[in-house]
Design an enzyme around this catalytic site. Structure first.
Site, PDB file in Angstrom:
ATOM      1  N   GLY A 138       8.667  45.587 -37.847  1.00  0.00           N
ATOM      2  CA  GLY A 138       8.145  46.670 -37.021  1.00  0.00           C
ATOM      3  C   GLY A 138       6.802  47.130 -37.540  1.00  0.00           C
ATOM      4  N   CYS A 139       6.465  48.382 -37.291  1.00  0.00           N
ATOM      5  CA  CYS A 139       5.174  48.927 -37.698  1.00  0.00           C
ATOM      6  C   CYS A 139       4.953  48.728 -39.199  1.00  0.00           C
ATOM      7  CB  CYS A 139       5.103  50.419 -37.352  1.00  0.00           C
ATOM      8  SG  CYS A 139       3.567  51.207 -37.870  1.00  0.00           S
TER       9      CYS A 139
END
Length: 245
Positions: free
Chosen positions: A67-68
């Site tokens: 993810g981020c």
């Protein structure tokens, strides 16, 4: 009038006011990029980071997408290093694709965010093999993100947010597959329950070229401790019996 004066300066009201102002100033500090508490993993320049494993045989690299990349970096450079001092020597956020890059290619953050370049937001870690193992890094990866949601972590959607382990050699690939299987067994046994799905979708790919992101995104959540992040502690391996087999 005297009662009003005493009421307005009562310890309870004062405490509520101070707490509220603390929250406000904390958000302001985060928005302005005022540094919070420093992480235990030392900062390095891009040049220093690239040279680390060439100068010390005890060091190796690991590359993960979860993810981020801001949050992924924090969970290794801050969370894991706090638990295992000396394990994480340095980190850098950037991009990696499953295919070797074309000559002259250097993807930008905006380009990767379109989801059309094939690159994943990753954190690359330089770790000390005498302090922790590659298997332990992989185990830690699954404790703070959801590997069952393909190309999505919370509100972040797109192939750039894929759950992926980029293996730097065959030994890393075998270890990554081993830990992935352990996580799946623990899900099947009902020992890990805080994922959205029931099947691990994490990809295990050969590492290619790592493209470091621009400086403002390096250690982003150290500089902005109240910044956006959807990673959180999902489980602890201490409570998983089957997954340790």
């Amino acid at each position: 009038g005297d009662r009003m004066t005493r009421a307005s300066t009562s310890p309870l009201l004062l405490a509520v006011f101070v707490a509220g102002m603390g929250n406000v100033t904390g958000r302001i500090a985060a928005d302005l990029g005022i540094p919070g508490k420093s992480w235990p993993t030392p900062r390095t320049t891009e040049t220093e980071f690239a040279a680390l494993t060439r100068s010390d045989g005890d060091l190796d690299r690991a590359t993960f997408g979860a993810g981020c990349y801001w949050g992924t970096e924090r969970w290794f450079a801050n969370n894991l290093e706090t638990k295992r001092p000396g394990c994480v020597r340095a980190t850098s956020v950037g991009f990696m694709g499953p295919e070797p890059p074309r000559e002259g290619e250097f993807p930008t953050y905006k380009e990767v965010c379109t989801g059309r370049t094939g690159h994943v937001e990753v954190v690359q870690i330089v770790y000390d093999k005498t302090k922790c193992t590659y298997e332990e890094l992989n185990e830690h990866l699954y404790t703070f993100h959801d590997p069952t949601t393909k190309n999505r972590q919370g509100n972040d959607h797109g192939p750039q947010y894929a759950s992926v382990v980029f293996a730097h050699d065959e030994s890393q690939r075998k270890t990554a597959e081993k830990v992935k299987a352990k996580v799946q067994r623990a899900i099947d046994a009902g020992e890990i329950t805080d994922y959205a799905g029931a099947k691990v979708r994490t990809a295990v790919e050969d590492a290619t070229v790592f493209f470091p992101a621009h400086e403002d995104h390096q250690r982003y959540l150290e500089k902005r401790p109240g910044g956006y992040c959807n990673h959180r502690q999902r489980f602890s391996w201490e409570g998983v019996k089957l997954g340790r087999m």
